[in-house]
Each structure stands twice: as C-alpha cells, then as structure tokens.
Design a protein around this motif. Sequence first.
Motif, short mmCIF file in Angstrom:
data_model
loop_
_atom_site.label_atom_id
_atom_site.label_comp_id
_atom_site.label_asym_id
_atom_site.label_seq_id
_atom_site.Cartn_x
_atom_site.Cartn_y
_atom_site.Cartn_z
N ARG A 49 0.85 -1.22 0.00
CA ARG A 49 0.00 0.00 0.00
C ARG A 49 0.87 1.25 0.00
O ARG A 49 0.55 2.24 -0.66
CB ARG A 49 -0.93 0.01 1.22
CG ARG A 49 -2.10 -0.97 1.11
CD ARG A 49 -2.97 -0.90 2.35
NE ARG A 49 -3.74 0.32 2.43
CZ ARG A 49 -4.22 0.86 3.55
NH1 ARG A 49 -4.01 0.26 4.71
NH2 ARG A 49 -4.92 1.97 3.52
N ALA A 52 2.43 1.63 -3.41
CA ALA A 52 1.42 2.02 -4.41
C ALA A 52 0.99 3.48 -4.25
O ALA A 52 0.33 4.02 -5.13
CB ALA A 52 0.21 1.11 -4.29
N GLY A 53 1.33 4.07 -3.12
CA GLY A 53 0.95 5.48 -2.90
C GLY A 53 -0.39 5.64 -2.21
O GLY A 53 -0.89 6.75 -2.07
N ALA A 54 -1.00 4.53 -1.79
CA ALA A 54 -2.30 4.62 -1.11
C ALA A 54 -2.14 4.92 0.37
O ALA A 54 -3.11 5.29 1.04
CB ALA A 54 -3.07 3.32 -1.29
N LEU A 55 -0.94 4.74 0.87
CA LEU A 55 -0.68 4.94 2.29
C LEU A 55 0.67 5.65 2.44
O LEU A 55 1.65 5.24 1.81
CB LEU A 55 -0.64 3.56 2.97
CG LEU A 55 -0.61 3.48 4.48
CD1 LEU A 55 -1.93 3.98 5.06
CD2 LEU A 55 -0.39 2.03 4.92
N THR A 70 3.65 8.58 -3.28
CA THR A 70 2.33 9.23 -3.21
C THR A 70 2.15 10.32 -4.28
O THR A 70 1.06 10.85 -4.43
CB THR A 70 2.10 9.86 -1.81
OG1 THR A 70 3.22 10.66 -1.49
CG2 THR A 70 1.89 8.81 -0.73
N LEU B 101 -11.33 2.63 -2.28
CA LEU B 101 -10.76 3.98 -2.13
C LEU B 101 -9.23 3.92 -2.28
O LEU B 101 -8.62 4.81 -2.87
CB LEU B 101 -11.14 4.60 -0.79
CG LEU B 101 -10.68 6.05 -0.61
CD1 LEU B 101 -11.37 6.97 -1.62
CD2 LEU B 101 -10.94 6.55 0.79
N ASP B 102 -8.63 2.85 -1.75
CA ASP B 102 -7.17 2.67 -1.90
C ASP B 102 -6.78 2.69 -3.38
O ASP B 102 -5.75 3.24 -3.75
CB ASP B 102 -6.74 1.33 -1.29
CG ASP B 102 -6.21 1.51 0.13
OD1 ASP B 102 -6.27 2.64 0.65
OD2 ASP B 102 -5.74 0.52 0.72
N PHE B 103 -7.61 2.04 -4.19
CA PHE B 103 -7.33 1.97 -5.63
C PHE B 103 -7.38 3.36 -6.25
O PHE B 103 -6.55 3.70 -7.09
CB PHE B 103 -8.34 1.03 -6.30
CG PHE B 103 -8.01 0.69 -7.72
CD1 PHE B 103 -6.90 -0.09 -8.02
CD2 PHE B 103 -8.79 1.14 -8.77
CE1 PHE B 103 -6.57 -0.40 -9.33
CE2 PHE B 103 -8.48 0.84 -10.08
CZ PHE B 103 -7.37 0.07 -10.37
N LEU B 105 -6.85 6.14 -4.56
CA LEU B 105 -5.71 6.89 -4.01
C LEU B 105 -4.42 6.53 -4.73
O LEU B 105 -3.50 7.34 -4.83
CB LEU B 105 -5.57 6.62 -2.51
CG LEU B 105 -6.65 7.23 -1.61
CD1 LEU B 105 -6.47 6.73 -0.17
CD2 LEU B 105 -6.60 8.75 -1.64
N ALA B 106 -4.34 5.27 -5.20
CA ALA B 106 -3.13 4.83 -5.89
C ALA B 106 -3.16 5.17 -7.37
O ALA B 106 -2.13 5.06 -8.04
CB ALA B 106 -2.97 3.32 -5.71
N ARG B 262 -6.74 10.11 4.16
CA ARG B 262 -6.85 8.64 4.26
C ARG B 262 -5.48 7.99 4.06
O ARG B 262 -5.23 6.89 4.54
CB ARG B 262 -7.83 8.06 3.24
CG ARG B 262 -9.23 8.61 3.28
CD ARG B 262 -9.83 8.65 4.66
NE ARG B 262 -9.89 7.36 5.33
CZ ARG B 262 -10.25 7.18 6.60
NH1 ARG B 262 -10.56 8.21 7.34
NH2 ARG B 262 -10.28 5.97 7.12
N ARG B 263 -4.59 8.66 3.34
CA ARG B 263 -3.24 8.10 3.15
C ARG B 263 -2.47 8.05 4.48
O ARG B 263 -1.56 7.26 4.64
CB ARG B 263 -2.41 8.99 2.21
CG ARG B 263 -2.79 8.90 0.78
CD ARG B 263 -1.78 9.71 -0.04
NE ARG B 263 -2.42 10.41 -1.11
CZ ARG B 263 -2.75 9.87 -2.27
NH1 ARG B 263 -2.48 8.61 -2.50
NH2 ARG B 263 -3.35 10.59 -3.19
N ARG B 264 -2.84 8.94 5.40
CA ARG B 264 -2.12 9.00 6.68
C ARG B 264 -2.87 8.27 7.78
O ARG B 264 -2.41 8.22 8.91
CB ARG B 264 -1.88 10.47 7.06
CG ARG B 264 -0.99 11.21 6.09
CD ARG B 264 -0.69 12.62 6.55
NE ARG B 264 -1.89 13.44 6.62
CZ ARG B 264 -2.43 14.06 5.58
NH1 ARG B 264 -1.87 13.95 4.39
NH2 ARG B 264 -3.52 14.79 5.70
#
Lengths: 233, 265
Positions: A49, A52-55, A70, B101-103, B105-106, B262-264
């Motif tokens: 994650r 991938a830039g999602a986190l 990100t 949502l992760d998808f 965000l990526a 949400r990334r954090r």
Amino acid sequence: MAEPLLVAEGLSRRFADVEAVSAVSFTVAKGEVVGFLGHNGAGKSTTQRMLAGALAPSAGRALVGGHASTSLAARRLIGWLPETPPLHPELTVEEQLAFAASLRGLTPARELPHLLERCGLGELRSHVNATLSKGTKQRVGLAQALAGDPPVLLLDEPTAGLDPAQAAAVRSLVRELGVDHAVLLSTHVVSEVAAVCDRALLLRRGALVLDERTEVLKGKGLEATVLGLLEAA
Amino acid sequence: MRAFSGILKRELLATFATPLAWVALGAFALVTALLFWLELLGFEVQQQRAMAVGDPAILALLDFNDLLIGSTLLHAQVLLIFVVPVLTMRLIAEEQQRGTLDFLLAAPVRSTVVVGAKLVSLALFLAVACALLLVYPALLSLLGRAVVEGDGVVDWGQALLGIAGVFATGLLYAALGLAVSAGTASPAAAALVTALLLVGLWFVGGAGAGVPGAGGAVLSWLAPATHLERGVRGVLALGDVLYFVVGTVALEAVAVVLVESRRRA
C-alpha cells in the motif's frame, strides 16, 4: 543490473501503537520479479500500500522511478493488484476495466480488447462483478493493474482463489511481464517464488529478514530456509 | 479529463443502476406533489375568503407565485435534507468500506478530480429532481385562471430563479454530505451525521428569527433557507449567490482534504 524502479528506504508504518512495517529497505529493478513472502499480518500488504501510494509511510521513503510513491508521477508508473481486488459489484467486467483505463487517462475502447485477452476475460466481459467467482475477480483485478502497461507492478497474492490451471496461467503471465517490468509479488506460496521469482524477500513481524536471489536459496533449500526464518523466534 | 468522466460515469451507473436513486427521486416527486396539492387547497380557501370580502386589494395580495410556487419550492428544499444524505452516504464511505478507495488513491488522479466528479454526479441527480419542480409552475400556467383582471400569470423568471435556488441548496447539502462521507468508513454513519447537520442548519434559521440582535442575524445568515427564500420570492442577491458558491466550494475542499488524509490514516 538495471536501475531500480522501485525503492523502499527504511520504510516504516505505524498504526496507533502497532508498528506494522519496520525500517524495510529493498529495491526492485526493471526485468526483476521479486517474491514477497511472510505470514498473514507480517506487513506485506501494508508495504505494498505504501509503495502504491495509497498509504503514506510513518518513516522512510518509498520511491517509484525516483518519485515519492504518493506523487502523481509515481502513481502513473504503478499497476497494483491489492489483496482484495478493488471491484465495484454493480459494474460489468468491461465497465470495470473501462473505469480502470479511464483513471489512467487511457481510451477505454483502445485498451479493453488487449486487457480482456491478456487475462482471459473475453467471454466474461458482460458479467457483473458481483456474480464473479473469487478467481475471476482476481483476474479482473490483475487486468486492472495491467491497464496502460505500467512499468512497475505490485501484485498482492495474484493466484489466491485461482484453480491450478488459472494459477499456472497467471504465473506464466507474471514471468512474461517480469522480462521488461519491475514486479513485486506478494505470496504465501514458497513454490510460487521458486517458480516465478528472481529474488525473494521475507518479512517477519514487519521487519525484512531475508533478501536473497532465488537461485542461491534453491541451493540452500528454499522451502527449509524460508520456513526456518518464518518460525524463528 | 478522462479520469473525471470515468469516475462520473461510474458514479452515475452506481446511482441509477440501483433502486436507491429511483426511490429517492420517486419519494421526492411524490411528497413534493402532495405538498403542492395541500398548498393549492390552502390557497383556494384563502382565495374564497378574500372573494367573500370582495376587496380587490386583498385578492391582489394572494400572489400564487409566492404562496403556491414559492412555498412548494421551500418544502422541496426541506425534503432534500432527507434525500441528499441517502445519496451522499455511499460516495466515499462506501469506497472505504469496499476497499476501492485505496485503488483511487493509488491511481494517477488528483483527489480534487475524484471529489469533483462525485459532486457533479450528485449535481446531475439534483438537476433531474429540480426539473421535476417545473411541473408546478407549468400546471398553474396551463390550468390557473385569473381571479383579478390581468393577474394569474405565472412569473417564470421568479419560478426559475426559485428552482435554481433549490438546486443550489441541494448542491450545498451534497457538498456537506460528501465531506461527511469522506470522514468515515460507515455509509450509515455518514447518512445519519449529514442528516443531523442539515436538520441543525434548518433549525438554526428558525432559531435566528427568535434571537434579537446580531446573534440572530448571524444564525439566520448561516441557514441555507434564508438565502433560498429571497430566491423563491424572485430576488437575486449577490450575497446569496456567494453564500452557495463559497459554501459548496469550501465543503468540497474539506472533502478533498479528508480524502487525502486517508493516506495517513
């Protein structure tokens, strides 16, 4: 060895009091398929994650093609299949892939035939996601990750839920992609790493405990080495 | 642009491919029609009383642009307090719940594009709902009879301004719902919190009328209904336009910040 496309430098992620990933460092270069092993909860998906830039990482850096993961520039280079394929149940396979293509700024009509054919989804194009088997969802998720042919692929257990023939087809596809992509493949299956990967990484409780070429590990007994490290205190 | 249209298309499919939007639209149309009918009955009673008195000045005060169309539009705005949260709850909260949502965000897409496309999908729904409101001035225009010579003509400018006001109010509600939806992974919680906030804003306007001085004025100013009321009376005020535009944009910005956060998380 080619320049690494994917770089993790001291990558850490903390959720409240729990450190899910702890100072993990590795690279993946173009033309490499790297297996990412570890028990459930070891931190593989969290690491993916972040890559991938999602986190966002709590500490350290995740770089894709030299850009922070990100950033938009990095996200253009990544194709990601998360652990649970991110599908919208009300869409058909075709609509889902068109959506994924549009997110990458691609023309869906141009991208779709190639994606459907590559992941063996041609006959299922008009099926609604909600009605698909787990294995088919996995293939749709993989097709989404391949939209636009990004140079870096993050695949989180792409063969989970597939029957043996489908799993073999996906492994063959990953091997093929590995020729000119940087692929990070999370899996529980040690034999998959032996069959597909050039290198193996092993995460234990968020920390990287192994980064070795598969050929070297095979010489030492891959399965025994991995199991030994996984079960070490 | 492709990402924007892709997200918009998916949102419209998700909205109109499920019964939710149709039920919400049907309920909105049905209850608005019922309220219009009740207003019409009330108007007729007032008209008969005024005719019994026989004073043309009193009859002239019975302007159905204000009393019938205006009241129906204000009722429609209240209905949106309950319709909009049902639609906004799923926009981002459901994406979080499903793991999609992760998808997003990526994906190589800015959060402003994600939130913007979702808001536009709601704007299209609201445009359909507001188009249904055109039925009432059209009905009065076709079937209404002038009681006083020269009267009885629907003021289409006033009606259209009022309907545009309902649309702007709905969009402001949608932006608030979107921001709330971005702050939680539970669609039900998003709907509940949005509805409570909107009911709160509705009451704030009423409370403002009862509070003397600057405090009352501020409370009234905060309520969307205060700004809508001028529109349904046919008054186009720059302050009201700015209230809706700035309010919607500010809430959309909050939604963008919450999505990025949400990334954090």
